[in-house]
Write a protein that holds these residues in place. Structure first.
Motif, PDB file in Angstrom:
ATOM      1  N   HIS A 147       0.998  -0.833   0.268  1.00  0.00           N
ATOM      2  CA  HIS A 147      -0.011  -0.151   0.142  1.00  0.00           C
ATOM      3  C   HIS A 147       0.574   0.817   0.043  1.00  0.00           C
ATOM      4  N   ILE A 172       0.158  -0.249  -4.869  1.00  0.00           N
ATOM      5  CA  ILE A 172      -1.036   0.029  -4.329  1.00  0.00           C
ATOM      6  C   ILE A 172      -1.194   2.049  -4.434  1.00  0.00           C
ATOM      7  N   THR A 193      -6.538   1.788  -5.341  1.00  0.00           N
ATOM      8  CA  THR A 193      -7.638   1.121  -3.944  1.00  0.00           C
ATOM      9  C   THR A 193      -8.434   1.017  -4.591  1.00  0.00           C
ATOM     10  N   ASP A 209       1.480  -2.679   4.715  1.00  0.00           N
ATOM     11  CA  ASP A 209       0.267  -1.878   4.447  1.00  0.00           C
ATOM     12  C   ASP A 209       0.939  -0.199   5.781  1.00  0.00           C
ATOM     13  N   ALA A 215      -8.806  -0.579   3.804  1.00  0.00           N
ATOM     14  CA  ALA A 215      -8.476  -1.242   2.887  1.00  0.00           C
ATOM     15  C   ALA A 215      -7.412  -1.851   3.587  1.00  0.00           C
ATOM     16  N   ARG A 216      -6.946  -2.153   4.638  1.00  0.00           N
ATOM     17  CA  ARG A 216      -6.770  -2.636   5.598  1.00  0.00           C
ATOM     18  C   ARG A 216      -6.767  -4.172   5.743  1.00  0.00           C
ATOM     19  N   SER A 219      -7.810  -6.297   2.362  1.00  0.00           N
ATOM     20  CA  SER A 219      -6.423  -6.738   1.763  1.00  0.00           C
ATOM     21  C   SER A 219      -6.178  -7.966   2.735  1.00  0.00           C
TER      22      SER A 219
END
Length: 323
Positions: A147, A172, A193, A209, A215-216, A219
């Motif tokens: 990320h 990302i 993202t 990350d 987003a975490r 993932s």
């Protein structure tokens, strides 16, 4: 001495002030350095916003280059005047004319390495090496997702993953404009993202990350059995995401937090070995750090605010003027 100090938690634009400060002296096992250059990182903005409890005024600055000023008891292998690079992450101080660091977190400046570039190496490059080798135990042939791949830390994680033999490295970004920048850094693919929502599950062994937020959590679906997600920061400052430990168990995956400052306090010798390796890799050209701007220490507030906004690329380095 003079130092750029955090005097309030009103953010970097107004919470930093260039002023007189006590000159630190090295204690046992420490080295005092006359600072010539200091790297700017996102974490300085978090400090200036009160994210981490510190007593004010406080001198930030986690990485720097300069010359040995004085040696504490028990330190050998250095002489006053030696050019060095230091990770000042255990107590800050790089934004001052003089900073003190444990001897394990100081390394000689290699011949031919620009001290401006050297000041931008310790924090991100060392984090990438320690996180991938010591924490994630990245193995040759594994796949990696990163990320904020165009950021200071992301640029190093991608390159270090390649040096360690990763077979596929995907970066990302939240910005369409940064896709090409990610590819130019050596990533195999560049995603936005929002691409996470439709990505095929279970395709990565390691996910790095530093952003956090929703987003975490998304993932985690992309980890294979045995996969590891490295939580390396909280740049988004979003609401914390809750992870089911039962789900981790059933899928055979893990979430591992890594904080270079905390690790440096517990095992400075190990971190120091990776610091020296990082500096040597940059000096040899095997690892690239891009310094995009050098500004006077008096302009540190604007530099930190720019990094906080996400508008910068590469690293900004601050220049001290020694009396």
């Amino acid at each position: 001495m003079k130092a750029m100090q955090i005097v309030s938690f009103d953010g970097p634009a107004s919470g930093l002030r260039y002023q007189d400060a006590p000159t630190p002296e090295p204690g046992p096992g420490q080295i005092a350095v006359d600072v010539d250059h200091a790297g700017v990182g996102y974490v300085e903005a978090l400090f200036a916003e009160g994210f981490v409890p510190i007593d004010l005024p406080w001198t930030p600055g986690l990485e720097m280059s300069g010359r040995v000023r004085a040696l504490g008891d028990g330190v050998d292998g250095y002489r006053v005047g030696d050019a060095v690079v230091a990770l000042t992450i255990t107590g800050g101080g790089g934004y001052g004319q003089v900073a003190v660091a444990p001897a394990e977190l100081v390394t000689p400046l290699p011949a031919g390495l620009d001290p401006v570039l050297a000041a931008a190496v310790p924090a991100n490059s060392t984090t990438a090496l320690v996180a991938l080798e010591e924490i994630a135990h990245l193995r040759r042939g594994e796949s990696v997702l990163v990320h904020a791949a165009a950021g200071g830390l992301g640029s190093q994680i991608g390159q270090v993953a390649r040096l360690l033999g990763a077979s596929r490295i995907v970066g990302i970004t939240r910005s369409e404009a940064k896709r090409q920048e990610i590819l130019d850094l050596g990533y195999d693919e560049a995603w936005l993202t929002e691409d996470l929502a439709d990505a095929e599950p279970a395709q990565f062994d390691v996910i790095a990350d530093p952003v956090a937020g929703p987003a975490r959590l998304r993932s985690l679906d992309l980890l294979r059995t045995g996969g590891r997600l490295l939580a390396l920061g909280d740049a988004s400052q979003a609401e914390d995401q809750q992870v089911s430990t039962t789900s981790l168990w059933l899928r055979g995956i893990g979430v591992i937090g890594f904080n270079l400052g905390a690790f440096s306090r517990v095992d400075p010798a190990l971190v120091g070995r990776h610091l020296r390796r990082a500096v040597e890799l940059v000096a040899s050209g095997e690892l690239s750090v891009h310094v995009t701007d050098q500004v006077p220490i008096q302009d540190a507030a604007q530099a930190v605010a720019a990094v906080r906004s996400g508008s910068t690329t590469g690293k900004i380095v601050l220049a001290h003027v020694q009396d």
